[in-house]
Design an enzyme around this catalytic site. Structure first.
Site, PDB file in Angstrom:
ATOM      1  N   ILE A  51      75.308 -31.919  87.973  1.00 21.53           N
ATOM      2  CA  ILE A  51      74.180 -32.660  88.533  1.00 21.53           C
ATOM      3  C   ILE A  51      73.623 -31.789  89.652  1.00 21.53           C
ATOM      4  CG2 ILE A  51      75.770 -33.960  90.035  1.00 21.53           C
ATOM      5  CD1 ILE A  51      73.791 -36.266  90.027  1.00 21.53           C
ATOM      6  N   SER A  52      72.335 -31.510  89.615  1.00 20.58           N
ATOM      7  CA  SER A  52      71.724 -30.598  90.582  1.00 20.58           C
ATOM      8  C   SER A  52      71.779 -31.161  91.991  1.00 20.58           C
ATOM      9  CB  SER A  52      70.259 -30.326  90.215  1.00 20.58           C
ATOM     10  OG  SER A  52      70.164 -29.661  88.988  1.00 20.58           O
ATOM     11  N   GLN A  53      71.751 -30.262  92.981  1.00 23.32           N
ATOM     12  CA  GLN A  53      71.731 -30.718  94.366  1.00 23.32           C
ATOM     13  C   GLN A  53      70.458 -31.529  94.613  1.00 23.32           C
ATOM     14  OE1 GLN A  53      70.903 -26.374  95.828  1.00 23.32           O
ATOM     15  NE2 GLN A  53      70.615 -27.689  97.591  1.00 23.32           N
TER      16      GLN A  53
END
Length: 205
Positions: A51-53
């Site tokens: 999950i991207s920042q």
């Protein structure tokens, strides 16, 4: 998260900030990582995906300049977190995930949270979803060696796509606008994403 990671770093679209304040990011990560759900870094979600920042999600969505009437294509559903944020900002989201286990988990989370304006699909996202095109905006959550031609073709005239482009050691998040059928490309930020696998991406090993 919204104040220290997003607003403080230049995210100023109030609709994007409000959407990210409302979507419960901890619901999209594994129980073992929930204490880190709002930290300023990506997290593993299984199957070698992340999950991207929060900042990368925010800059991607802000650059798409979404209107409430827009239809969006998302490539790489992952956990479904970015999907949920997009769904708060536009009319409808079509999202594609190559990995069936992740797709089913994301769909279950979105359903549990009451996100209804989303169709989740399993398949090769690098070729897009032509049957529902054209799209007002496309968000790509995996890095391609080049801008995939089928995705650009599926943008409506005046549409926007945000996509990470380049090899793992030198990727750039790019905003691609479709103007008179041509690509107008702006580099937004250096980044690091998992590779976009498929016919128009990197080879599947």
């Amino acid at each position: 998260m919204v104040e220290s990671q997003l607003r403080a770093r230049g995210i100023c679209d109030q609709r994007v900030l409000a959407a990210m304040a409302c979507v419960p990011r901890h619901e999209f990560v594994d129980e073992s990582h929930r204490r880190q759900a709002y930290d300023d870094h990506p997290l593993p979600i299984g199957d070698a995906q992340t999950i991207s920042q929060p900042y990368i999600v925010a800059i991607t969505i802000e650059a798409l300049a979404l209107e409430p009437s827009d239809t969006v294509l998302e490539i790489g559903t992952g956990s479904g977190y970015q999907t949920a944020v997009l769904a708060r900002l536009c009319k409808y989201v079509y999202t594609v995930e190559r990995l069936s286990a992740l797709a089913r988990q994301a769909q279950a989370t979105l359903c549990r949270l009451g996100v209804r304006n989303v169709t989740a699909l399993i398949g090769d996202g690098s070729t897009g979803v032509p049957e529902f095109a054209p799209y007002d905006a496309i968000a790509v959550a995996a890095a391609a060696p080049r801008i995939p031609a089928p995705l650009f073709e599926q943008l409506r005239e005046g549409g926007r796509m945000v996509i990470p482009v380049g090899p793992s050691e030198a990727q750039a998040l790019q905003l691609v606008r479709k103007q008179q059928g041509s690509q107008i490309v702006t580099t937004l930020e250096g980044c690091r994403f998992v590779p976009l696998l498929g016919d128009q991406g990197c080879s599947v090993v």
